[in-house]
Enzyme design. Structure first.
Site, PDB file in Angstrom:
ATOM      1  N   GLU A  66     -16.081  65.682  30.078  1.00 53.31           N
ATOM      2  CA  GLU A  66     -15.407  64.849  31.086  1.00 53.31           C
ATOM      3  C   GLU A  66     -15.384  63.412  30.570  1.00 53.31           C
ATOM      4  O   GLU A  66     -16.132  63.072  29.641  1.00 53.31           O
ATOM      5  CB  GLU A  66     -16.169  64.927  32.419  1.00 53.31           C
ATOM      6  N   LYS A 103     -15.992  59.491  29.856  1.00 45.47           N
ATOM      7  CA  LYS A 103     -17.119  58.572  29.971  1.00 45.47           C
ATOM      8  C   LYS A 103     -16.541  57.283  30.542  1.00 45.47           C
ATOM      9  O   LYS A 103     -15.794  56.575  29.870  1.00 45.47           O
ATOM     10  CB  LYS A 103     -17.745  58.328  28.602  1.00 45.47           C
ATOM     11  N   ASP A 159     -16.081  53.613  31.901  1.00 44.12           N
ATOM     12  CA  ASP A 159     -16.623  52.347  31.422  1.00 44.12           C
ATOM     13  C   ASP A 159     -16.716  51.369  32.596  1.00 44.12           C
ATOM     14  O   ASP A 159     -15.849  50.533  32.799  1.00 44.12           O
ATOM     15  CB  ASP A 159     -15.691  51.800  30.329  1.00 44.12           C
ATOM     16  N   TYR A 183     -20.598  61.826  38.859  1.00 41.24           N
ATOM     17  CA  TYR A 183     -20.596  62.834  37.804  1.00 41.24           C
ATOM     18  C   TYR A 183     -21.938  63.540  37.593  1.00 41.24           C
ATOM     19  O   TYR A 183     -22.102  64.261  36.622  1.00 41.24           O
ATOM     20  CB  TYR A 183     -20.135  62.219  36.476  1.00 41.24           C
ATOM     21  N   LYS A 217     -18.086  58.839  21.488  1.00 42.73           N
ATOM     22  CA  LYS A 217     -17.498  57.505  21.685  1.00 42.73           C
ATOM     23  C   LYS A 217     -16.160  57.391  20.964  1.00 42.73           C
ATOM     24  O   LYS A 217     -16.048  57.761  19.800  1.00 42.73           O
ATOM     25  CB  LYS A 217     -18.453  56.433  21.137  1.00 42.73           C
ATOM     26  N   CYS A 271      -0.795  15.138  27.518  1.00 44.15           N
ATOM     27  CA  CYS A 271       0.029  16.339  27.361  1.00 44.15           C
ATOM     28  C   CYS A 271       0.550  16.434  25.924  1.00 44.15           C
ATOM     29  O   CYS A 271       1.157  15.491  25.415  1.00 44.15           O
ATOM     30  CB  CYS A 271       1.200  16.305  28.335  1.00 44.15           C
ATOM     31  N   CYS A 282       4.644  15.943  26.376  1.00 38.07           N
ATOM     32  CA  CYS A 282       5.301  14.718  26.861  1.00 38.07           C
ATOM     33  C   CYS A 282       4.368  13.506  26.842  1.00 38.07           C
ATOM     34  O   CYS A 282       4.770  12.411  27.228  1.00 38.07           O
ATOM     35  CB  CYS A 282       5.848  14.929  28.266  1.00 38.07           C
ATOM     36  N   CYS A 315      -0.644  18.769  33.286  1.00 32.11           N
ATOM     37  CA  CYS A 315       0.275  17.662  33.056  1.00 32.11           C
ATOM     38  C   CYS A 315       1.057  17.531  34.354  1.00 32.11           C
ATOM     39  O   CYS A 315       1.684  18.495  34.803  1.00 32.11           O
ATOM     40  CB  CYS A 315       1.212  18.028  31.904  1.00 32.11           C
ATOM     41  N   CYS A 373       8.283  17.050  32.460  1.00 33.34           N
ATOM     42  CA  CYS A 373       7.761  17.395  31.126  1.00 33.34           C
ATOM     43  C   CYS A 373       8.610  18.537  30.553  1.00 33.34           C
ATOM     44  O   CYS A 373       8.763  19.582  31.188  1.00 33.34           O
ATOM     45  CB  CYS A 373       6.301  17.833  31.258  1.00 33.34           C
TER      46      CYS A 373
END
Ligand code: IVH
Length: 697
Positions: A133, A135, A137, A246, A341, A435, A438, A453, A458
């Site tokens: 099944e 795994k 994460d 699980y 894995k 910026c 500009c 900015c 700009c």
């Protein structure tokens, strides 16, 4: 868990309870509880909603009201009890009934064959059935039910002691608050699983955080484990966690006979599923040989991105509990299970430089340029660092070797610099004070992590605003993508949004790469965009904090866009989902002279600024009062276009099959919605052609 008869009874009961109360408060409360728990299971475990959102809310509010009047009938498994008050203390430490062990890892076919040999030696037989099944994460959890009621939920912690997070676990709507364990002779049971955040939920959440000037969360795994430890359960609820269970790690029973299902892993997860739990029954497979397991692992890895959540491998388990007991565990992991894995989606690279990009709203985003490196089939060379805080927290330096991760559909990010590899030549990352485009001095509003900015003229912002206005989800001006906007802007052919409608086409025709056909296509696309509905115009204007949904809310509230000039903060706050931030931003936008001028120019260009739905006299739409739902894969038109056709004719769209539905339009591979409509017998089922016939009168 529910028989077809149960399902029909509960569905009909839901409909009845919508309009009327039952005989007395107690029985109505019981019925509402049963119906809402059923609706939750359909929605969160089966992914097949049976009630429209408004229907669910109506029943939920009804239950809440009755329980307030009759607190003596409130039970712990009432769906109203998921909604909890804030937690006052940090989470207390609790010890697990059985230590939460880790898993041993394998990375290839040879590792799996070695593990298979060890299993056979330990089991004393060559006849072993394996179960594989995903795994998951995420963040591992343990949940305990006592006498059928969810009694405790905890994080893994160090495996022996975890944090008690019951209130937060109750926010996960796929985890039942009660289950029929007592009927099966089980008093206490501890179940293990993983809390995950689906990738689309994670992406949407981060997009919102970035728009609000907050730092994004690193990845779905961290987001899930962080969310479990938030002190405000209401916030946990909003983050839409999912869970997959699980493993049964412990149980006590009344009788001596072990329930039939509890002889194998496969049986136990099917049994839990029957009892209403989210378990991997659909993904889980049984095998008679390790070669079959290996073939499954290799094929699964190719499909890993098709799943809605992140998986980092598969877990292979010996199916028989008797053999599992015989094989036992080390202090670190069970000997009867192993993780396979998948290939890492991490790589190291060098941070070459950091560029600063100015966005549509003036936000200045640091972007890391790294030595190109392949990760999971994609070459990564550019990674957003989001804001200054992220750079400081990670202590990044130019010249650093960095660990980069790209998890599935999630955009790549820098996990950390490898500080141990520094040689002293690394340089600090210096943030600009002005910026980069500009030269306006940058500002950082309080509580925000981004520098901005604030010069609305700009050039970088202007270009990004035009690109946004023309984009697919806004005015959908095809062929007017990034490159053309930038080119026209640089050549002085396009200075602002309304100028899209007054482009000097003679000049464009003189440019290389613009033949007659491409000019005509672009002109047609621009012309067509004038008829876009008001919500798209509002979204296209790029008002801060106004996404597509909010733009719809605003458009629906008015007859003409100028109505928004007179809206007060109070009126805005009264609209769905409008909070102080959105209200302030909308007020500011429509009270700014330049923006009003832009709206005048759009009107002069002939762009639609009225809410056509509102302006259609009541009852004139041919589909007025008729409700529609689309299901399956449509081949003749895009679903969004078909829905727009319905709305244009005054029809209403529903999100699920119910007695309120008049027409179900079915494409290919239509599933449960079609079944349900057939069962109801009151819904007209249309093919795509029949639908077009209806629309065209
Ligand atoms: S079985 C004693 N099954 O992976 C039983 N674990 O890296 C051990 N995990 O600590 C767990 N998906 O948090 C099992 N289908 C799955 C899993 C799974 C994810 C997690 C679990 C474990 C970690 C080890």
């Amino acid at each position: 868990m529910y028989t077809t008869q149960d399902e029909q009874r509960l569905y009909n009961l839901a409909k009845t309870l919508m309009d009327a109360d039952g005989e007395n408060a107690e029985s109505t409360i019981i019925q509402l509880r049963e119906v809402l728990n059923y609706a939750d299971w359909k929605y969160y475990v089966q992914s097949e909603p049976v009630l429209a959102d408004v229907e669910y809310d109506t029943l939920f509010k009804k239950l809440q009201r009755l329980e307030e009047q009759h607190p003596e009938y409130v039970t712990a498994d009432s769906p109203t009890q998921r909604v909890a008050k804030g937690l006052s203390e940090k989470f207390p430490a609790v010890s697990h009934l059985v230590p939460m062990l880790s898993l041993d890892n394998t990375y290839n076919a040879d590792d799996l064959r070695d593990w298979d040999r060890r299993c056979k030696e330990l089991a004393g037989t060559d006849d072993i059935e394996y179960c594989a099944e995903p795994k998951y994460d995420g963040a591992s959890i343990s949940i305990i039910y006592e006498n059928g009621q969810l009694a405790r939920g905890a994080t893994r912690g160090d495996g022996v002691m975890g944090e008690e997070v019951t209130t937060n676990i109750k926010q996960i709507r796929s985890i039942p608050l009660s289950a029929a364990f007592t009927k099966a002779g089980i008093n206490q049971i501890e179940i293990r699983g993983e809390v995950v955040i689906n990738k689309d939920v994670f992406t949407a959440y981060n997009t919102q955080r970035i728009a609000e000037g907050l730092s994004p969360l690193a990845n779905p795994r961290n987001a899930a484990s962080g969310t479990l430890r938030i002190l405000d359960p209401a916030e946990v609820g909003k983050r839409k966690l999912s869970a997959i269970l699980y493993h049964i790690s412990y149980y006590t029973q009344t009788g001596d006979a072990i329930p039939d299902a509890l002889h194998t892993h496969y049986g136990s997860l099917n049994w839990l599923y029957e009892l209403g739990f989210p378990t991997p029954v659909k993904e889980m497979k049984r095998f008679r040989s390790i070669d079959e397991v290996i073939a499954f692992c290799e094929a699964f890895e190719v499909r890993r991105d098709d799943l809605p959540y992140e998986v980092d491998g598969l877990v292979i388990k010996v199916n028989s509990f008797a053999l599992q007991d015989k094989m036992g565990m080390t202090t670190h992991h069970p000997r009867w299970a192993v993780a396979y894995k998948f290939k890492a989606r991490q790589a190291t690279s060098k941070l070459l430089r950091v560029e600063f990009q100015v966005g549509r709203t003036g936000s200045v985003t640091p972007v890391a340029k790294i030595e190109p490196v392949p990760i999971g089939g994609v070459t990564v060379s550019s990674i957003s660092l989001f804001n200054e805080d992220v750079v400081r927290e990670k202590d990044l330096h130019i010249g650093d070797t960095v660990l980069v991760e790209r998890a599935g559909d999630v955009i790549p990010y820098i996990v950390k610099p490898l500080a141990e590899l520094r040689n002293g030549t690394e340089e600090k990352i210096i943030f600009p004070t002005h910026c980069p485009v500009c030269n306006e001095e940058l500002e950082k509003p309080e509580e925000e992590a981004v520098w901005r900015c604030i010069n609305i003229s700009c050039p970088a912002q202007v270009v990004e605003r035009i690109i946004h206005f023309a984009s697919k989800d806004a005015m959908d001006i095809r062929n007017m993508g990034d490159a053309n906007v930038r080119k026209f802007y640089e050549l002085g052919l396009l200075k602002n949004i309304p100028a899209i409608y007054t482009i000097n086409w003679d000049e464009v025709s003189k440019l290389g790469g613009f033949g007659e056909k491409s000019v005509t296509n672009l002109q047609t696309a621009i012309d067509n965009s004038k008829q876009q509905p008001l919500n798209r115009v509002i979204y296209g204007l790029g008002i801060r904090h106004v996404g597509e949904t909010m733009a719809k809310t605003l458009a629906n509230a008015v007859t003409h866009i100028r109505d928004l000039y007179d809206y007060t903060e109070e009126q805005l706050l009264a609209l769905d989902d409008v909070g102080p931030k959105v209200a302030a931003s909308v007020l500011h936008f429509f009270h700014t002279q330049e923006n009003r001028h832009m709206i005048d120019l759009l009107e002069q260009a002939g762009v639609n600024l009225v809410n056509q739905k509102r302006n259609t006299p009541q009852g004139s739409g041919e589909l007025e009062g008729k409700t529609f739902l689309f299901t399956g894969t449509l081949s003749r038109f895009k679903r969004s276009d078909a829905e727009a056709m319905v709305e244009a004719k005054g029809g209403t769209l529903l999100s699920s099959v119910s007695s309120k539905l008049n027409y179900l339009v079915v494409g290919e591979d239509a599933g449960s919605k079609l079944e349900k409509a057939k069962k109801l017998g009151t819904v007209a089922i249309l093919s795509e052609d029949e639908f077009l016939g209806l629309i065209n009168g």
